[in-house]
Design a protein around this motif. Structure first.
Motif, PDB file in Angstrom:
ATOM      1  N   ARG A   2     -14.381  22.059  37.670  1.00  0.00           N
ATOM      2  CA  ARG A   2     -13.127  21.598  38.254  1.00  0.00           C
ATOM      3  C   ARG A   2     -12.480  20.531  37.380  1.00  0.00           C
ATOM      4  NH1 ARG A   2     -13.140  18.788  44.063  1.00  0.00           N
ATOM      5  NH2 ARG A   2     -13.805  17.032  42.765  1.00  0.00           N
ATOM      6  N   ASN A   3     -13.319  19.665  36.778  1.00  0.00           N
ATOM      7  CA  ASN A   3     -12.779  18.632  35.887  1.00  0.00           C
ATOM      8  C   ASN A   3     -12.105  19.251  34.656  1.00  0.00           C
ATOM      9  OD1 ASN A   3     -13.711  16.615  37.564  1.00  0.00           O
ATOM     10  ND2 ASN A   3     -15.660  16.376  36.460  1.00  0.00           N
ATOM     11  N   LEU A   4     -12.704  20.316  34.148  1.00  0.00           N
ATOM     12  CA  LEU A   4     -12.129  20.995  32.989  1.00  0.00           C
ATOM     13  C   LEU A   4     -10.767  21.597  33.339  1.00  0.00           C
ATOM     14  CD1 LEU A   4     -12.292  22.075  30.094  1.00  0.00           C
ATOM     15  CD2 LEU A   4     -13.567  24.043  30.986  1.00  0.00           C
ATOM     16  N   ILE A   5     -10.693  22.219  34.529  1.00  0.00           N
ATOM     17  CA  ILE A   5      -9.430  22.824  34.960  1.00  0.00           C
ATOM     18  C   ILE A   5      -8.364  21.754  35.147  1.00  0.00           C
ATOM     19  CG2 ILE A   5      -8.301  24.093  36.829  1.00  0.00           C
ATOM     20  CD1 ILE A   5     -10.934  25.592  37.237  1.00  0.00           C
ATOM     21  N   GLU A   6      -8.779  20.609  35.737  1.00  0.00           N
ATOM     22  CA  GLU A   6      -7.824  19.520  35.931  1.00  0.00           C
ATOM     23  C   GLU A   6      -7.333  18.968  34.582  1.00  0.00           C
ATOM     24  OE1 GLU A   6      -9.808  16.666  38.344  1.00  0.00           O
ATOM     25  OE2 GLU A   6      -9.545  17.811  40.219  1.00  0.00           O
ATOM     26  N   PHE A   7      -8.260  18.857  33.618  1.00  0.00           N
ATOM     27  CA  PHE A   7      -7.893  18.362  32.287  1.00  0.00           C
ATOM     28  C   PHE A   7      -6.885  19.295  31.621  1.00  0.00           C
ATOM     29  CE2 PHE A   7      -8.591  18.508  27.684  1.00  0.00           C
ATOM     30  CZ  PHE A   7      -8.326  17.190  27.339  1.00  0.00           C
ATOM     31  N   LEU A   8      -7.155  20.605  31.664  1.00  0.00           N
ATOM     32  CA  LEU A   8      -6.239  21.579  31.074  1.00  0.00           C
ATOM     33  C   LEU A   8      -4.880  21.566  31.754  1.00  0.00           C
ATOM     34  CD1 LEU A   8      -8.685  24.603  30.525  1.00  0.00           C
ATOM     35  CD2 LEU A   8      -7.811  23.008  28.807  1.00  0.00           C
ATOM     36  N   ALA A   9      -4.902  21.406  33.107  1.00  0.00           N
ATOM     37  CA  ALA A   9      -3.636  21.382  33.848  1.00  0.00           C
ATOM     38  C   ALA A   9      -2.825  20.124  33.525  1.00  0.00           C
ATOM     39  CB  ALA A   9      -3.915  21.468  35.344  1.00  0.00           C
ATOM     40  N   LYS A  10      -3.558  19.015  33.324  1.00  0.00           N
ATOM     41  CA  LYS A  10      -2.885  17.750  33.060  1.00  0.00           C
ATOM     42  C   LYS A  10      -2.223  17.737  31.682  1.00  0.00           C
ATOM     43  CE  LYS A  10      -3.697  12.750  32.956  1.00  0.00           C
ATOM     44  NZ  LYS A  10      -4.717  11.676  33.125  1.00  0.00           N
ATOM     45  N   TYR A  11      -2.907  18.339  30.668  1.00  0.00           N
ATOM     46  CA  TYR A  11      -2.396  18.293  29.293  1.00  0.00           C
ATOM     47  C   TYR A  11      -1.956  19.669  28.797  1.00  0.00           C
ATOM     48  CZ  TYR A  11      -4.578  13.688  29.215  1.00  0.00           C
ATOM     49  OH  TYR A  11      -4.946  12.398  29.488  1.00  0.00           O
ATOM     50  N   ILE A  16       0.296  23.920  24.777  1.00  0.00           N
ATOM     51  CA  ILE A  16       1.388  24.868  24.520  1.00  0.00           C
ATOM     52  C   ILE A  16       2.163  24.463  23.267  1.00  0.00           C
ATOM     53  CG2 ILE A  16       3.572  25.771  25.422  1.00  0.00           C
ATOM     54  CD1 ILE A  16       2.377  25.524  28.229  1.00  0.00           C
ATOM     55  N   PHE A  17       2.379  23.145  23.108  1.00  0.00           N
ATOM     56  CA  PHE A  17       3.089  22.639  21.927  1.00  0.00           C
ATOM     57  C   PHE A  17       2.338  22.985  20.640  1.00  0.00           C
ATOM     58  CE2 PHE A  17       3.433  19.161  18.808  1.00  0.00           C
ATOM     59  CZ  PHE A  17       4.784  19.284  18.477  1.00  0.00           C
ATOM     60  N   VAL A  18       1.010  22.746  20.613  1.00  0.00           N
ATOM     61  CA  VAL A  18       0.200  23.050  19.419  1.00  0.00           C
ATOM     62  C   VAL A  18       0.209  24.541  19.125  1.00  0.00           C
ATOM     63  CG1 VAL A  18      -2.142  23.026  18.483  1.00  0.00           C
ATOM     64  CG2 VAL A  18      -1.272  21.023  19.705  1.00  0.00           C
ATOM     65  N   LEU A  19       0.081  25.360  20.172  1.00  0.00           N
ATOM     66  CA  LEU A  19       0.089  26.805  19.996  1.00  0.00           C
ATOM     67  C   LEU A  19       1.407  27.287  19.381  1.00  0.00           C
ATOM     68  CD1 LEU A  19      -1.231  29.567  20.416  1.00  0.00           C
ATOM     69  CD2 LEU A  19      -0.284  29.577  22.744  1.00  0.00           C
TER      70      LEU A  19
END
Length: 287
Positions: A2-11, A16-19
């Motif tokens: 859940r922490n990983l999902i929250e981290f990805l959602a937060k940043y 998307i910018f790097v991609l």
């Protein structure tokens, strides 16, 4: 999780910018010739420098074996020169004639010393990278040799580096001859052991034996005649039965290749150009 999902959602906006940046750079270099050439040159320079450092380290730890090989080769050359000198002196009664012959043979050749900084021997399309390029006088289609024999032909050149198609490459095709026999064929490597190759198209009427020496024929502008290639090990019939297919043991140790020489034979190249012009002229007249 859940922490990983929250981290990805937060940043997510940063990801998307790097991609998008990566995609834009790929499109920029792929579809714009100028930017693509800049990237290619820079990447080659960086890769070449890394290869050069790696080759320097490996070369340092293999100095003992290289010195042993040079000693053996020097002994062989000294014995050969001594025999030649005795034969020339016996035939001409002139001890200085051999020196004159040697000077005549090498006067048209310019030799560019180079070091191998990248090499492979276990692929069907092996390539060798050298630390010399166009700034040092290296050009495409120059022959490359080492102290033990033929190495290959320069395929691609940048300012400070060059890529060589060695004998151990399916695309290699070098004209060779059986020394003192006068018969010639074409040297090919079909994969497998790095110390073996085949000479194709030796005529059926040719007389030779196991142990005969194979050298360059001199029938091209790449290699002068007489450079060592290997020795005959086995003789087979060709696939169509119209010629011989000869297996040879290569004289060059490609697994321990460090120092090489790039041969610039301007006179031979000029001679071949005149020959090709004459052949083209004859074809035009026949048509």
């Amino acid at each position: 999780m859940r922490n990983l999902i929250e981290f990805l959602a937060k940043y997510n906006h940063w990801f998307i910018f790097v991609l998008l940046e990566v995609i834009s750079f790929v499109l920029l270099f792929q579809f714009n010739s100028y930017q693509g050439s800049v990237y290619f040159s820079t990447a080659n320079a960086v890769t070449g420098k890394i290869y050069e450092w790696d080759a320097a380290v490996r070369g340092f730890f293999s100095l003992t074996k290289i010195n042993q090989q040079l000693s053996v080769r020097n002994q062989y050359l000294e014995q050969t020169v001594k025999k030649l000198a005795e034969q020339v002196k016996t035939q001409t009664k002139d001890s200085s004639r051999l020196e004159k012959i040697q000077m005549q043979l090498i006067k048209d050749y310019k030799v560019i010393p180079a070091k191998v900084i990248s090499n492979s021997i276990n692929r069907p399309d092996n390539l060798i990278t050298l630390d010399k390029g166009s700034a040092d006088g290296v050009r495409k289609d120059m022959g490359v040799t080492c102290g033990m024999g033929v190495v290959g032909v320069v395929y691609m050149v940048s300012e400070h580096y060059s890529v060589v198609i060695p004998v151990l490459n399916n695309k290699s095709n070098i004209s060779v001859a059986i020394r003192k026999r006068g018969y010639y064929g074409y040297l090919h490597w079909n994969g497998g052991a790095s110390d073996k190759a085949y000479v194709n198209d030796i005529p059926r009427h040719a007389h030779f034996r196991i142990g005969d020496v194979i050298v360059t024929s001199g029938y091209s502008s790449i290699f002068p005649a007489g450079i060592l290639v290997g020795q005959v090990q086995h003789v087979y019939n060709s696939y169509d039965g119209l010629s011989y297919r000869v297996q040879i043991k290569l004289s060059t140790d490609f697994g321990n290749l460090r120092d090489v020489s790039v041969i610039d034979n301007t006179v031979m190249e000029e001679r071949m150009q005149v020959l090709r012009a004459a052949e083209d002229s004859l074809k035009v007249k026949q048509n």
